[in-house]
Structure formats: C-alpha cells, structure tokens
Design a protein around this motif. Structure first.
Motif, PDB file in Angstrom:
ATOM      1  N   ASP A 109       0.829  -1.213   0.000  1.00 41.77           N
ATOM      2  CA  ASP A 109       0.000   0.000   0.000  1.00 41.77           C
ATOM      3  C   ASP A 109       0.862   1.262   0.000  1.00 41.77           C
ATOM      4  N   THR A 110       1.965   1.237   0.751  1.00 40.05           N
ATOM      5  CA  THR A 110       2.882   2.383   0.774  1.00 40.05           C
ATOM      6  C   THR A 110       3.509   2.601  -0.597  1.00 40.05           C
ATOM      7  N   ALA A 111       3.912   1.520  -1.259  1.00 36.21           N
ATOM      8  CA  ALA A 111       4.493   1.650  -2.599  1.00 36.21           C
ATOM      9  C   ALA A 111       3.479   2.192  -3.602  1.00 36.21           C
ATOM     10  N   LYS A 112       2.210   1.755  -3.470  1.00 34.75           N
ATOM     11  CA  LYS A 112       1.167   2.248  -4.373  1.00 34.75           C
ATOM     12  C   LYS A 112       0.931   3.741  -4.173  1.00 34.75           C
ATOM     13  N   LYS A 113       0.859   4.182  -2.916  1.00 40.62           N
ATOM     14  CA  LYS A 113       0.652   5.603  -2.642  1.00 40.62           C
ATOM     15  C   LYS A 113       1.855   6.436  -3.054  1.00 40.62           C
ATOM     16  N   THR A 114       3.043   5.861  -2.961  1.00 46.63           N
ATOM     17  CA  THR A 114       4.247   6.568  -3.427  1.00 46.63           C
ATOM     18  C   THR A 114       4.152   6.851  -4.916  1.00 46.63           C
ATOM     19  N   ARG A 115       3.673   5.861  -5.671  1.00 47.14           N
ATOM     20  CA  ARG A 115       3.542   6.036  -7.116  1.00 47.14           C
ATOM     21  C   ARG A 115       2.444   7.030  -7.461  1.00 47.14           C
ATOM     22  N   PHE A 118       9.547   7.068  -1.232  1.00 45.26           N
ATOM     23  CA  PHE A 118       8.980   5.943  -0.492  1.00 45.26           C
ATOM     24  C   PHE A 118       9.035   6.191   1.009  1.00 45.26           C
ATOM     25  N   PHE A 119      10.162   6.749   1.485  1.00 39.61           N
ATOM     26  CA  PHE A 119      10.322   6.936   2.931  1.00 39.61           C
ATOM     27  C   PHE A 119       9.419   8.042   3.464  1.00 39.61           C
ATOM     28  N   ASP A 120       9.157   9.100   2.655  1.00 32.75           N
ATOM     29  CA  ASP A 120       8.223  10.144   3.093  1.00 32.75           C
ATOM     30  C   ASP A 120       6.816   9.574   3.240  1.00 32.75           C
ATOM     31  N   THR A 121       6.421   8.780   2.245  1.00 31.62           N
ATOM     32  CA  THR A 121       5.099   8.152   2.316  1.00 31.62           C
ATOM     33  C   THR A 121       5.022   7.175   3.481  1.00 31.62           C
ATOM     34  N   LEU A 122       6.121   6.436   3.720  1.00 36.92           N
ATOM     35  CA  LEU A 122       6.151   5.474   4.827  1.00 36.92           C
ATOM     36  C   LEU A 122       5.990   6.181   6.167  1.00 36.92           C
ATOM     37  N   LYS A 123       6.641   7.362   6.308  1.00 37.12           N
ATOM     38  CA  LYS A 123       6.489   8.127   7.550  1.00 37.12           C
ATOM     39  C   LYS A 123       5.031   8.544   7.760  1.00 37.12           C
ATOM     40  N   GLN A 124       4.393   9.028   6.662  1.00 32.86           N
ATOM     41  CA  GLN A 124       2.993   9.441   6.770  1.00 32.86           C
ATOM     42  C   GLN A 124       2.098   8.267   7.136  1.00 32.86           C
TER      43      GLN A 124
END
Length: 533
Positions: A85-91, A97-103
């Motif tokens: 899900d994190t990879a999908k939102k990153t795209r 990837f790490f900014d999205t992972l933090k969120q």
C-alpha cells in the motif's frame, strides 16, 4: 509407604547412604519460557486477525482468507500489505517511499491512539442542525428512528459530510428522470457528478434537508429558501438552501457559506505586490468607494472580507450590511438583510448613516436607491466597500449609470474598481511541464512572457484526478483618478465608448494578469481560457 522408600533408595547414586538427606531434581517435560512465547504469539495472531478484518488494506471479498493467513503467519501478512500500500501511494502521490512510509506510520499510530482514547460519543460524525439547534431526529420527533428513516437520515448526513470533505462550494440535487436523481458538487468552481440516487431515496434526502432548513416539505412547486448548520467535532459550517419545482420532481441547491472568509488576508488571495499596494492605499483613505465587480462565484465576498480584515476595526467604526452574513468579523457591527421583514439594503443604509460609521460595507448593490445612498455616503466622509455583479470595471460603470446614478455623483464618490475572477491552481504534486505548440510559444514570446515555467495538469489522488487543487484570484484594477473623474462627470459620450471598447479592455487586463500566473506555474493556459475566454 515402605515401597516408596525402597524405590527412593534404589534411585540414589552409588556412594551415598540411604540415611543422608537428598534433594531430587525433577526435569519438566516443557520449557516455560517457550510456552509463554507460544501463548503470546497466539494472542498476537488473534489480535491481528481482528485488525485485518477491519483494515482498508484487505478487500472485503478476501477477508476470510486474510484471517486464516494471519492466524498462520502473524504480522507477516499485514506487514506485506502495508509495504504494498505504501508503494502504491508513493507512485500515485509522486513522493519518495520513505516520506510516504512516515505518513503511513503516523496515520497508523494516530488510528491506534484514537481507538484507545475513543470517547463515548463519536466526534467524527456530522450532525445537522436547524437555526434553533435541533437535530433531524428531534425535528422528526423520534430519537429511536425506524430503520428506513434512520437509513435516509444517515444518507443525508453522509451527502453533506462528503461535500465538506471534498471542499465543495455548492451541492446540486437534480432529477435526471422520474426514477433517478443526480448529486453534483461544485469543487474549485467546476461541477462534478458524484452519485446517482433512486428517486424515493433522494426525495427522502430532499425532505430531510428542507425540514432542517425550516422549509415546507409538502410544498414542491413553489420556490423556497432556508438554511441550516452542520457540526463535526469542534468544526461548524453554515448552508443556504433554495428549492424549486422542475420537470420530473424538485431541484435543491445548497450553498456552502465560506466560514473562513473572515480570516482571509489580501496577501493570501493572489494579488501582486503592485495591486496590493494600490488596494492598501485606497483602504487608508478616509472616504470614497472601493467597488469589487465580477460574476457569481468570482470571490467578491472573500475579497471584501479580506479588505475588512486589513482595516483597524478597534479605532474605526465598521458596519456591514449583508445578505446573508457569511462570516463573523470581530469588532464589527454586521446587519443581515431580510426582505420579508422589510429590512432592505436601502433602508438599512439610511439607518447606518445615523450610527457614526467610519467604514460601511454593502454586500451587493442591486438597485438605484442602494447605489445612490452608498455613493453619497462615500462622498460625505465615509469609506464604502461594495460589490456589484458585472464582467469588468467598464461594465460596472455602465451598470451604475444605467441604474440612474448621476455621472457627477459617480465621479465624486468612486475611488477604485477591482474586477476579478478565480482560476484553479495546479496541483503541485502531479503537475508537469507543458508541451506548447509553436503558435503558443510565439504568442507568449511576443507578449514578453517566458514559456519555460508553463505547466499542465495531470491528476493524482490528492487532487481527485483533476490536476488542480484550490483557487487564486486574477484581477484588474481601475484607479479613478482626477482625469477619469472629470471624464465621467463631463463627457456624455463616455457610456457609448465604454459599451464599445470598455468590456474588451477589462477582459484584456484580466487576461494579462492570468498570463503572469500561467508563466509562474500557478495555473494553466486551458484554465485561463475557460475562465476569461
């Protein structure tokens, strides 16, 4: 007993007497630490099954399989889904990837915290209230609503909540045919279809909104007006409702009043430094009229409130006459128009002049009497801020002259005319450099604009696939200086000249300001063409 002692003696090691005390060490058939870890793992898997059952990461159709896999694999499945899900939102959001992972981690922690500290009442639920503070359940007279009624009331609340979450300024509910109604939202000035409802369900929604707005639900043909409020936690919003009988049913238009208008600042609206300086200079004058013109939905009221916010309301007596009052201004006296009670703009303005005002705000100039009183107030030592529905500053002059205002009164009372529009801003997450045609490059080059910073809309999750998020103002200012005052007062052919070329010049000024925002990467050429033409 003797048999037990004999067995104990036989179990003694060689060299030890049976009469000596012995401590027998008994080895357990299991390791207690491993047992505790096993029990902890079991309860962790059960807890994770519960989390997986309500997780948005798992589709409903596959939740039974996810529950079985979670029992067997523990947190491994949820961790895998979380990373996917994190990879999908990153795209989608075009972030690292790490900014999205933090969120994602922050959101998960906030969700866990909210579950632990969840109050008895759900503050995230929206509650619709009439002007006296009653809820829909109280209006219908049944706190324990029937299943069908509760379903329609929940649908009404979810429709309003969805509009607020999407930043809509208007909600339109229209009959598509005898069996279907459509729900559309105006977001950033553009209408979008959000859902289609069956006629029976939508009629129940319309009746609920009419009931909460103080309207007659039995009357479906005559136009009606009303209003209601919505509360969601500590936040509140106000709505203005209008109904009308149309083909195949009843149409409902709901305007979301701009609750943030009172906190708007001129520096946040998109004015250039030069334009801001001109407006500030006009606001500092003790007398004269500042007129804001533009079509419906061009942000006139927001600009009006922003101007009032820049005025020191502690040292100056500020009185506003509005229809309706859209935001609360501290240290200002706000009067709402009510034609049914014979409280009109003209009558209220006359009474306001006897209340020692320094600044008078007129929500809208609609007739000759209001225009004349406002201009006379500007002529006799009051600063007057007003709006009028016109395309440009030239057509504003024509409108005032057509209303019957004398050219001499117009020339002596008017100081500044602000003509404005609202254009959608590009979403900063998904915009990309625009591919301009040769003709567009040539046109921008001839006008002295740099085309390297021109972007185009793409669309992502943040902007709901539109490529735009939020709006900004483009405007054209007309300073009514001494030469223009003399021309208005003495030149009878001014109206004819304004009719032929004034409107075109006003639109050209708006287009120039819009092109500056296009070449600054704020908006697009397509959006500017949609708004200005």
């Amino acid at each position: 007993m003797l048999d037990v002692i004999a067995i104990a003696k036989l179990s003694l090691p060689a060299g030890l007497s049976g009469h000596e005390p012995v401590l027998s060490v008994v080895s357990l058939p299991f390791n207690p630490i491993r047992l505790l870890l096993l029990v902890a793992w079991f309860y962790l898997c059960v807890y994770l099954v519960q989390r997986a059952n309500f997780s948005p990461l798992v589709p409903k159709a596959y939740r039974i399989y996810a529950n079985v896999l979670t029992l067997l694999t523990g947190p491994a499945l949820l961790l895998t889904l979380f990373i996917i899900d994190t990879a999908k939102k990153t795209r989608e959001n075009r972030e690292s990837f790490f900014d999205t992972l933090k969120q994602q981690v922050r959101s998960a922690l906030a969700a866990i915290h909210s579950v632990r500290s969840e109050p008895q009442q759900d503050d995230s639920a929206i509650h619709l209230l009439d002007t006296s503070g009653r809820t829909l359940d109280q209006i219908y007279g049944h706190g324990d609503a029937k299943h069908e009624d509760a379903k329609f009331l929940a649908l009404t609340e979810s429709t309003i909540a969805d509009a607020l979450d999407r930043r809509a300024s208007d909600i339109l509910i229209d009959p598509k045919d005898e069996a279907t109604y459509t729900v559309r939202l105006r977001i950033d000035g553009v209408l979008r279809m959000v859902s289609e409802l069956k006629a029976d369900a939508c009629r129940a929604v319309i009746n609920s909104i009419k009931a909460i707005s103080g309207m007659d639900i039995s009357e479906r043909r005559r136009p009606q007006d009303g209003g209601f409020m919505a509360k969601k936690g500590d936040a509140a919003a106000s709505f203005r409702v209008a109904s009308a009988g149309v083909l195949n049913g009843e149409k409902l238009s709901i305007r979301v009043l701009n609750k943030d208008a009172g906190s708007s600042k001129l520096t946040d609206l998109g004015f250039t430094q030069k334009q801001y300086a001109v407006i500030q200079n006009a606001l500092k004058k003790p007398a004269g009229m500042i007129l804001i013109c533009g079509p419906t939905g061009s942000g006139k009221t927001t600009t009006l409130y922003a101007m009032l916010s820049d005025i020191d309301r502690l040292t100056r007596n500020v009185i506003t006459v509005e229809d309706p009052i859209e935001a609360v201004l501290p240290e200002a006296s706000q009067i709402e128009i009510n034609p049914k009670a014979d409280i009109t703009f003209a009558k209220t303005l006359r009474s306001v002049l006897r209340q020692d005002p320094d600044v008078i705000c007129v929500g809208e100039i609609r007739d000759e009497e209001t225009a004349e009183i406002a201009l006379r107030a500007a002529q006799t030592g009051h600063l007057v801020l007003a709006t009028i529905h016109c395309d440009s500053h030239a057509t504003a002059l024509i409108r005032l002259l057509d209303l019957g205002v004398s050219p001499l009164l117009l020339s002596t009372g008017l100081n500044l005319i602000v003509s404005q529009r609202l254009v959608r801003c590009l979403c900063e997450r998904c915009r990309k450099p625009a591919k301009l045609s040769d003709s567009q490059l040539d046109r921008l080059g001839r006008k002295g604009y740099d085309p390297s910073e021109v972007f185009e809309a793409v669309g992502c999750r943040r902007c709901d696939g539109t490529g735009y998020f939020g709006r900004t103002a483009i405007c054209d200012l007309m300073i009514v200086d001494d030469s223009l005052k003399a021309e208005i007062a003495g030149n009878e052919s001014l109206v004819a000249r304004l009719r032929t070329e004034g409107s075109h010049k006003g639109i050209s000024g708006l287009r120039r300001d819009g092109l500056r925002k296009v070449t600054a990467g704020v908006t697009t050429l397509e959006e500017l063409k949609r708004v200005v033409g």
